[in-house]
Design an enzyme around this catalytic site. Structure first.
Site, mmCIF file in Angstrom:
data_model
loop_
_atom_site.group_PDB
_atom_site.id
_atom_site.type_symbol
_atom_site.label_atom_id
_atom_site.label_comp_id
_atom_site.label_asym_id
_atom_site.label_seq_id
_atom_site.Cartn_x
_atom_site.Cartn_y
_atom_site.Cartn_z
ATOM 1 N N THR A 1 -6.472 -42.491 11.666
ATOM 2 C CA THR A 1 -6.006 -41.123 10.637
ATOM 3 C C THR A 1 -7.071 -40.944 9.775
ATOM 4 O O THR A 1 -7.257 -41.871 9.108
ATOM 5 C CB THR A 1 -4.678 -41.315 10.620
ATOM 6 O OG1 THR A 1 -3.908 -41.122 11.957
ATOM 7 C CG2 THR A 1 -4.199 -39.855 9.900
ATOM 8 N N PHE B 1 -6.876 -39.259 6.221
ATOM 9 C CA PHE B 1 -6.641 -38.674 4.856
ATOM 10 C C PHE B 1 -7.291 -38.032 3.841
ATOM 11 O O PHE B 1 -8.302 -38.765 3.671
ATOM 12 C CB PHE B 1 -5.465 -39.764 4.470
ATOM 13 C CG PHE B 1 -4.476 -40.600 5.266
ATOM 14 C CD1 PHE B 1 -3.017 -40.088 5.261
ATOM 15 C CD2 PHE B 1 -4.829 -41.469 6.407
ATOM 16 C CE1 PHE B 1 -2.219 -40.723 5.962
ATOM 17 C CE2 PHE B 1 -3.675 -42.101 7.061
ATOM 18 C CZ PHE B 1 -2.419 -41.927 6.969
#
Length: 285
Positions: free
Chosen positions: A173, A175
């Site tokens: 992921t 960010f």
């Protein structure tokens, strides 16, 4: 405002909490119920920064984030990448043979299908991974398990029965960090990313003409995403990311051309590219 506070969406032990702890050690991590609350915490002075997931290598872009970015009036100042690992956890002393159901966020359940099928568990959707761990701890039901990060097991006193049970090893992921003030980046640095939003004018081939300047000026565009705004099928906004600084000659000329064909253009942030980008680029080559 507490000095050095960073807001995130989710409950303690969530992946967003983990990346806050890794990227900003020693800071106070402030859990927020929603992404809107995390942005509001910064705008209202309750936090200095907000750590927001923007995309996942499997699930794609995070829903709603691109709609919130333009209205937040905050600046992206950094990016971070977190490899995602899910642990199968349950109450202390419970074995896998006692389990009948597993609880987690819908994306986590979809990314851990193999172990769910192997153990014959019923998948139950929860609000988020850490919240699922908390609910298992509070229910005191030995037939329930959760799929959540390691930190969640530590926070809620659960035992990890099987580690790193995700189906895909490349699950990552990305960010981005939002701040009331822009980052201080010097032009002429090859490892710089610029994020911006724009809406093209309603003329034939406007998007084609608007983006032509990036190609002719040798600017690499690493991301271009469109989404509807204000509930209108004819009103489309674009979120884009390019390599370089707006003061670099090539990108400056490309943005000038884009501005000519756009009715709105706003730089969201210019910030250092994370080393993870180069790692993935080399792997792709």
């Amino acid at each position: 405002m507490t000095d050095r506070t960073i807001a995130y969406q989710g409950e303690p032990g969530a992946n967003s909490h983990i990346i806050c702890s890794q990227a900003y050690p020693g800071w106070t991590a402030l859990p927020c119920a929603t992404f809107e609350d995390a942005f509001a915490a910064v705008n209202e002075g309750k936090a200095n920064l907000a750590m927001i997931p923007i995309e996942n290598s499997i699930a794609g872009r995070v829903a709603d984030i691109h709609h919130l970015i333009p209205t937040s009036r905050l600046h992206i100042i950094a990016e971070h990448f977190l490899p995602i690992h899910f642990q199968l956890m349950a109450l202390p002393g419970v074995g896998t043979e006692q389990l009948t159901s597993v609880h987690s966020h819908i994306h986590a359940l979809g990314q851990c299908r193999r172990i769910i099928r192997r153990l014959g568990l019923k998948a139950v959707v929860a609000g988020d991974t850490a919240g699922a761990a908390r609910e298992v701890a509070e229910a005191r039901d030995p037939s329930r398990a959760a799929l959540a990060p390691v930190m969640a097991a530590e926070v809620y006193g659960l035992d990890i029965l099987e580690r790193d049970v995700e189906d895909e090893a490349h699950n990552t992921t990305r960010f981005v960090v939002f701040s009331p003030e822009p980052a201080e980046c010097e032009p002429g640095n090859d490892s710089t990313v610029t994020s911006f939003i724009f809406r093209v004018r309603n003329i034939p081939a406007a998007l084609y003409k608007a983006l032509g300047g990036f190609a002719t000026n040798g600017v690499n565009m690493s991301k271009l995403e469109s989404y509807m705004v204000e509930g209108q099928f004819t009103a489309t906004q674009f979120y884009a990311e390019v390599d370089g600084h707006p003061e670099d000659d090539g990108l400056r000329r490309a943005l000038e051309e884009l501005r000519y064909f756009s009715k709105e253009l706003r730089i969201i942030g210019t910030y250092p590219a994370h080393p993870f980008r180069e790692t993935t680029r080399q792997a792709a080559e």
